[in-house]
Design a protein around this motif. Structure first.
Motif, mmCIF file in Angstrom:
data_model
loop_
_atom_site.group_PDB
_atom_site.id
_atom_site.type_symbol
_atom_site.label_atom_id
_atom_site.label_comp_id
_atom_site.label_asym_id
_atom_site.label_seq_id
_atom_site.Cartn_x
_atom_site.Cartn_y
_atom_site.Cartn_z
ATOM 1 N N PRO A 18 -16.229 45.095 -51.219
ATOM 2 C CA PRO A 18 -16.821 46.225 -51.942
ATOM 3 C C PRO A 18 -16.475 47.545 -51.253
ATOM 4 N N ASN A 19 -16.901 48.638 -51.857
ATOM 5 C CA ASN A 19 -16.757 49.944 -51.232
ATOM 6 C C ASN A 19 -17.455 49.877 -49.880
ATOM 7 N N LEU A 20 -16.724 50.153 -48.810
ATOM 8 C CA LEU A 20 -17.265 49.944 -47.463
ATOM 9 C C LEU A 20 -18.438 50.876 -47.164
ATOM 10 N N ALA A 21 -18.392 52.097 -47.652
ATOM 11 C CA ALA A 21 -19.502 53.023 -47.401
ATOM 12 C C ALA A 21 -20.791 52.501 -48.050
ATOM 13 N N LEU A 22 -20.692 52.010 -49.290
ATOM 14 C CA LEU A 22 -21.874 51.468 -49.968
ATOM 15 C C LEU A 22 -22.327 50.158 -49.332
ATOM 16 N N HIS A 23 -21.376 49.343 -48.936
ATOM 17 C CA HIS A 23 -21.693 48.074 -48.282
ATOM 18 C C HIS A 23 -22.433 48.340 -46.966
ATOM 19 N N GLY A 24 -21.932 49.305 -46.204
ATOM 20 C CA GLY A 24 -22.597 49.666 -44.959
ATOM 21 C C GLY A 24 -24.001 50.184 -45.204
ATOM 22 N N LYS A 25 -24.143 50.992 -46.240
ATOM 23 C CA LYS A 25 -25.468 51.538 -46.571
ATOM 24 C C LYS A 25 -26.448 50.419 -46.897
ATOM 25 N N ALA A 26 -25.970 49.388 -47.599
ATOM 26 C CA ALA A 26 -26.827 48.243 -47.925
ATOM 27 C C ALA A 26 -27.302 47.520 -46.661
ATOM 28 N N PHE A 27 -26.511 47.603 -45.596
ATOM 29 C CA PHE A 27 -26.876 46.981 -44.319
ATOM 30 C C PHE A 27 -27.556 47.976 -43.380
#
Length: 83
Positions: A18-27
């Motif tokens: 997925p989009n890494l920025a959004l994926h990171g935000k989810a974590f």
């Protein structure tokens, strides 16, 4: 973040990319930290991967006639005779 949590983050990213920025935000991670964790994990995996010569020698030792790496076919039977 624990090593386990970082590994879960990276495995989840590899599964869907997925989009890494959004994926990171989810974590709960910033974009910079998400990129750093991903690249740290890729470096760890790359350090453990065999080089081409090792892969060819292993394939030849296991009796495989050829090996397909990154879309290119390499003759494994020739590898056994190389140093």
């Amino acid at each position: 973040m624990t090593c386990w949590f970082q590994a879960v983050f990276v495995v989840a990213w590899f599964r869907q990319r997925p989009n890494l920025a959004l994926h990171g935000k989810a974590f709960g991670l910033s974009q910079a930290t998400a990129y750093r964790y991903l690249h740290e994990a890729i470096d760890v995996l790359a350090d453990q991967a065999p080089d081409l010569h090792s892969a060819l020698h292993r394939a030849a030792g296991e009796g495989l006639p050829h090996l397909i790496l990154d879309g290119k076919v390499f003759d494994a039977t020739d590898a056994a005779s190389r140093p």
